[in-house]
Design a protein around this motif. Sequence first.
Motif, PDB file in Angstrom:
ATOM      1  N   GLY A   1      -3.125 -35.863  44.765  1.00  0.00           N
ATOM      2  CA  GLY A   1      -4.025 -34.722  44.603  1.00  0.00           C
ATOM      3  C   GLY A   1      -3.538 -33.476  45.313  1.00  0.00           C
ATOM      4  O   GLY A   1      -3.494 -32.385  44.726  1.00  0.00           O
ATOM      5  N   VAL A   2      -3.161 -33.614  46.564  1.00  0.00           N
ATOM      6  CA  VAL A   2      -2.684 -32.463  47.342  1.00  0.00           C
ATOM      7  C   VAL A   2      -1.399 -31.906  46.739  1.00  0.00           C
ATOM      8  O   VAL A   2      -1.252 -30.691  46.570  1.00  0.00           O
ATOM      9  CB  VAL A   2      -2.478 -32.854  48.830  1.00  0.00           C
ATOM     10  CG1 VAL A   2      -1.683 -31.799  49.576  1.00  0.00           C
ATOM     11  CG2 VAL A   2      -3.823 -33.075  49.492  1.00  0.00           C
TER      12      VAL A   2
ATOM     13  N   TYR B   1      -1.156 -28.164  45.078  1.00  0.00           N
ATOM     14  CA  TYR B   1      -0.170 -27.242  45.641  1.00  0.00           C
ATOM     15  C   TYR B   1       0.800 -26.752  44.568  1.00  0.00           C
ATOM     16  O   TYR B   1       1.048 -25.552  44.437  1.00  0.00           O
ATOM     17  CB  TYR B   1       0.587 -27.917  46.789  1.00  0.00           C
ATOM     18  CG  TYR B   1       1.707 -27.069  47.343  1.00  0.00           C
ATOM     19  CD1 TYR B   1       1.429 -25.947  48.120  1.00  0.00           C
ATOM     20  CD2 TYR B   1       3.039 -27.375  47.085  1.00  0.00           C
ATOM     21  CE1 TYR B   1       2.450 -25.158  48.621  1.00  0.00           C
ATOM     22  CE2 TYR B   1       4.061 -26.601  47.578  1.00  0.00           C
ATOM     23  CZ  TYR B   1       3.763 -25.483  48.348  1.00  0.00           C
ATOM     24  OH  TYR B   1       4.768 -24.703  48.838  1.00  0.00           O
ATOM     25  N   ASN B   2       1.339 -27.661  43.804  1.00  0.00           N
ATOM     26  CA  ASN B   2       2.304 -27.261  42.777  1.00  0.00           C
ATOM     27  C   ASN B   2       1.658 -26.468  41.645  1.00  0.00           C
ATOM     28  O   ASN B   2       2.292 -25.581  41.077  1.00  0.00           O
ATOM     29  CB  ASN B   2       3.065 -28.478  42.255  1.00  0.00           C
ATOM     30  CG  ASN B   2       4.189 -28.838  43.200  1.00  0.00           C
ATOM     31  OD1 ASN B   2       5.177 -28.135  43.289  1.00  0.00           O
ATOM     32  ND2 ASN B   2       3.996 -29.912  43.950  1.00  0.00           N
TER      33      ASN B   2
ATOM     34  N   VAL C   1      -3.106 -25.765  54.888  1.00  0.00           N
ATOM     35  CA  VAL C   1      -4.516 -26.138  54.709  1.00  0.00           C
ATOM     36  C   VAL C   1      -4.623 -27.431  53.900  1.00  0.00           C
ATOM     37  O   VAL C   1      -5.383 -28.344  54.258  1.00  0.00           O
ATOM     38  CB  VAL C   1      -5.301 -24.990  54.036  1.00  0.00           C
ATOM     39  CG1 VAL C   1      -6.679 -25.459  53.583  1.00  0.00           C
ATOM     40  CG2 VAL C   1      -5.427 -23.812  54.988  1.00  0.00           C
ATOM     41  N   LEU C   2      -3.864 -27.520  52.805  1.00  0.00           N
ATOM     42  CA  LEU C   2      -3.901 -28.729  51.985  1.00  0.00           C
ATOM     43  C   LEU C   2      -3.378 -29.947  52.750  1.00  0.00           C
ATOM     44  O   LEU C   2      -3.926 -31.050  52.624  1.00  0.00           O
ATOM     45  CB  LEU C   2      -3.104 -28.532  50.694  1.00  0.00           C
ATOM     46  CG  LEU C   2      -3.751 -27.634  49.643  1.00  0.00           C
ATOM     47  CD1 LEU C   2      -2.772 -27.359  48.505  1.00  0.00           C
ATOM     48  CD2 LEU C   2      -5.031 -28.248  49.118  1.00  0.00           C
ATOM     49  N   THR C   3      -2.344 -29.754  53.543  1.00  0.00           N
ATOM     50  CA  THR C   3      -1.795 -30.856  54.340  1.00  0.00           C
ATOM     51  C   THR C   3      -2.814 -31.340  55.366  1.00  0.00           C
ATOM     52  O   THR C   3      -3.041 -32.552  55.508  1.00  0.00           O
ATOM     53  CB  THR C   3      -0.489 -30.434  55.032  1.00  0.00           C
ATOM     54  OG1 THR C   3       0.454 -30.047  54.036  1.00  0.00           O
ATOM     55  CG2 THR C   3       0.081 -31.547  55.883  1.00  0.00           C
ATOM     56  N   ILE C   4      -3.456 -30.408  56.059  1.00  0.00           N
ATOM     57  CA  ILE C   4      -4.475 -30.773  57.048  1.00  0.00           C
ATOM     58  C   ILE C   4      -5.641 -31.486  56.368  1.00  0.00           C
ATOM     59  O   ILE C   4      -6.134 -32.510  56.868  1.00  0.00           O
ATOM     60  CB  ILE C   4      -4.951 -29.531  57.832  1.00  0.00           C
ATOM     61  CG1 ILE C   4      -3.827 -29.031  58.741  1.00  0.00           C
ATOM     62  CG2 ILE C   4      -6.217 -29.826  58.634  1.00  0.00           C
ATOM     63  CD1 ILE C   4      -4.055 -27.652  59.326  1.00  0.00           C
TER      64      ILE C   4
ATOM     65  N   GLY D   1      -6.634 -35.309  57.055  1.00  0.00           N
ATOM     66  CA  GLY D   1      -8.007 -35.574  57.486  1.00  0.00           C
ATOM     67  C   GLY D   1      -8.705 -36.581  56.580  1.00  0.00           C
ATOM     68  O   GLY D   1      -9.397 -37.485  57.043  1.00  0.00           O
ATOM     69  N   LEU D   2      -8.511 -36.419  55.281  1.00  0.00           N
ATOM     70  CA  LEU D   2      -9.101 -37.346  54.313  1.00  0.00           C
ATOM     71  C   LEU D   2      -8.575 -38.760  54.512  1.00  0.00           C
ATOM     72  O   LEU D   2      -9.348 -39.726  54.540  1.00  0.00           O
ATOM     73  CB  LEU D   2      -8.798 -36.877  52.892  1.00  0.00           C
ATOM     74  CG  LEU D   2      -9.237 -37.798  51.757  1.00  0.00           C
ATOM     75  CD1 LEU D   2     -10.764 -37.838  51.677  1.00  0.00           C
ATOM     76  CD2 LEU D   2      -8.656 -37.322  50.442  1.00  0.00           C
ATOM     77  N   VAL D   3      -7.273 -38.886  54.684  1.00  0.00           N
ATOM     78  CA  VAL D   3      -6.671 -40.215  54.889  1.00  0.00           C
ATOM     79  C   VAL D   3      -7.132 -40.819  56.215  1.00  0.00           C
ATOM     80  O   VAL D   3      -7.450 -42.010  56.280  1.00  0.00           O
ATOM     81  CB  VAL D   3      -5.127 -40.140  54.817  1.00  0.00           C
ATOM     82  CG1 VAL D   3      -4.493 -41.437  55.273  1.00  0.00           C
ATOM     83  CG2 VAL D   3      -4.689 -39.800  53.398  1.00  0.00           C
TER      84      VAL D   3
END
Length: 121
Positions: free
Chosen positions: A74-75, A79-80, A98-101, A105-107
Amino acid sequence: MAERYSSFTPGGTGWFLQRVTAAFLVVVLAFHFFLLHFVNHAYEVSFMGTQARMENIGYFLTMVLFLVTAAFHGVNGVYNALVNQGLEGTQKKVVLAVLTIAGVGLVAQGTYVALTMSGMI
């Protein structure tokens, strides 16, 4: 004729991982639907049943891998998609951060819930 553009380099690592995670997600999602919608109907799924399933190490590992794979897929896809729309420079770096964080966080939260449901913590 319009030129095709993709932020993925064909044959690159990101391109490859997006496809591998998609294939894995299709298989595990089918397993999930079969188990929780056909073997156990939605109205039969309970907290205690979920705890019992999560105590099985194979099921637990499958669900955690499902979580990690779905978060990455999803991330990476979002992003792409944004990069394909022209995101660049500082905005690209901020969005990636932001997407990485959010993904981490989700994981982390999902893994915590899985560990709690399995009785490991």
